[in-house]
Design a protein around this motif. Structure first.
Motif, PDB file in Angstrom:
ATOM      1  N   ARG A  10       0.834  -1.199   0.000  1.00 48.98           N
ATOM      2  CA  ARG A  10       0.000   0.000   0.000  1.00 48.98           C
ATOM      3  C   ARG A  10       0.873   1.255   0.000  1.00 48.98           C
ATOM      4  O   ARG A  10       0.611   2.217  -0.729  1.00 48.98           O
ATOM      5  N   THR A  11       1.953   1.238   0.785  1.00 50.14           N
ATOM      6  CA  THR A  11       2.868   2.377   0.839  1.00 50.14           C
ATOM      7  C   THR A  11       3.557   2.574  -0.502  1.00 50.14           C
ATOM      8  O   THR A  11       3.692   3.707  -0.979  1.00 50.14           O
ATOM      9  N   LEU A  12       3.986   1.488  -1.136  1.00 49.29           N
ATOM     10  CA  LEU A  12       4.623   1.596  -2.448  1.00 49.29           C
ATOM     11  C   LEU A  12       3.656   2.130  -3.499  1.00 49.29           C
ATOM     12  O   LEU A  12       4.022   2.947  -4.344  1.00 49.29           O
ATOM     13  N   LEU A  13       2.418   1.669  -3.448  1.00 46.69           N
ATOM     14  CA  LEU A  13       1.414   2.131  -4.398  1.00 46.69           C
ATOM     15  C   LEU A  13       1.143   3.623  -4.225  1.00 46.69           C
ATOM     16  O   LEU A  13       1.136   4.375  -5.196  1.00 46.69           O
ATOM     17  N   LEU A  14       0.948   4.061  -3.002  1.00 44.00           N
ATOM     18  CA  LEU A  14       0.677   5.481  -2.767  1.00 44.00           C
ATOM     19  C   LEU A  14       1.890   6.340  -3.116  1.00 44.00           C
ATOM     20  O   LEU A  14       1.747   7.443  -3.656  1.00 44.00           O
ATOM     21  N   GLY A  15       3.076   5.836  -2.844  1.00 48.52           N
ATOM     22  CA  GLY A  15       4.287   6.576  -3.193  1.00 48.52           C
ATOM     23  C   GLY A  15       4.449   6.717  -4.695  1.00 48.52           C
ATOM     24  O   GLY A  15       4.786   7.792  -5.201  1.00 48.52           O
ATOM     25  N   SER A  16       4.189   5.649  -5.430  1.00 41.82           N
ATOM     26  CA  SER A  16       4.317   5.718  -6.887  1.00 41.82           C
ATOM     27  C   SER A  16       3.244   6.608  -7.493  1.00 41.82           C
ATOM     28  O   SER A  16       3.498   7.345  -8.448  1.00 41.82           O
ATOM     29  N   LEU A  17       2.034   6.580  -6.938  1.00 40.04           N
ATOM     30  CA  LEU A  17       0.982   7.476  -7.424  1.00 40.04           C
ATOM     31  C   LEU A  17       1.335   8.937  -7.134  1.00 40.04           C
ATOM     32  O   LEU A  17       1.075   9.816  -7.946  1.00 40.04           O
ATOM     33  N   GLY A  18       1.940   9.186  -5.987  1.00 38.10           N
ATOM     34  CA  GLY A  18       2.382  10.542  -5.656  1.00 38.10           C
ATOM     35  C   GLY A  18       3.448  11.036  -6.609  1.00 38.10           C
ATOM     36  O   GLY A  18       3.409  12.180  -7.071  1.00 38.10           O
ATOM     37  N   LEU A  19       4.413  10.181  -6.939  1.00 36.70           N
ATOM     38  CA  LEU A  19       5.460  10.562  -7.889  1.00 36.70           C
ATOM     39  C   LEU A  19       4.883  10.811  -9.278  1.00 36.70           C
ATOM     40  O   LEU A  19       5.296  11.738  -9.979  1.00 36.70           O
ATOM     41  N   LEU A  20       3.932   9.997  -9.689  1.00 36.58           N
ATOM     42  CA  LEU A  20       3.287  10.196 -10.983  1.00 36.58           C
ATOM     43  C   LEU A  20       2.531  11.524 -11.008  1.00 36.58           C
ATOM     44  O   LEU A  20       2.597  12.278 -11.980  1.00 36.58           O
ATOM     45  N   PHE A  21       1.848  11.843  -9.941  1.00 36.06           N
ATOM     46  CA  PHE A  21       1.093  13.086  -9.848  1.00 36.06           C
ATOM     47  C   PHE A  21       2.036  14.288  -9.923  1.00 36.06           C
ATOM     48  O   PHE A  21       1.760  15.266 -10.618  1.00 36.06           O
ATOM     49  N   ILE A  22       3.166  14.221  -9.234  1.00 37.11           N
ATOM     50  CA  ILE A  22       4.151  15.309  -9.272  1.00 37.11           C
ATOM     51  C   ILE A  22       4.709  15.460 -10.683  1.00 37.11           C
ATOM     52  O   ILE A  22       4.891  16.570 -11.181  1.00 37.11           O
ATOM     53  N   GLU A  23       4.971  14.365 -11.360  1.00 38.27           N
ATOM     54  CA  GLU A  23       5.490  14.412 -12.729  1.00 38.27           C
ATOM     55  C   GLU A  23       4.474  15.045 -13.680  1.00 38.27           C
ATOM     56  O   GLU A  23       4.836  15.802 -14.576  1.00 38.27           O
ATOM     57  N   LEU A  24       3.200  14.760 -13.488  1.00 41.43           N
ATOM     58  CA  LEU A  24       2.171  15.314 -14.359  1.00 41.43           C
ATOM     59  C   LEU A  24       1.944  16.802 -14.130  1.00 41.43           C
ATOM     60  O   LEU A  24       1.457  17.502 -15.018  1.00 41.43           O
TER      61      LEU A  24
END
Length: 67
Positions: free
Chosen positions: A12-26
């Motif tokens: 769950r932590t990895l998923l939320l972290g990767s979604l956060g990084l994707l959001f920052i990139e966008l």
């Protein structure tokens, strides 16, 4: 039992972290060539690339469609 609970928490932590990084990139702005800028009605600035004029030689291609 505790290992599966821990594994779920890690996933769950990895998923939320990767979604956060994707959001920052966008959210990062993309560079684009802009040569003319105007103000829009709301006070923002709109910059667009200038359009290149058509070459008269390009009309020769359109003449072939009449056949």
């Amino acid at each position: 039992m505790t290992s599966s609970c821990h594994a779920q928490r890690v996933l769950r932590t990895l998923l939320l972290g990767s979604l956060g990084l994707l959001f920052i990139e966008l959210l990062q702005p993309v560079e684009a060539p802009a040569q003319s800028c105007t103000l829009d009605p709301l006070g923002g600035e709109v910059c667009l690339p200038e359009e290149e004029p058509k070459d008269p030689d390009d009309d020769d291609i359109d003449d072939d469609d009449d056949r």
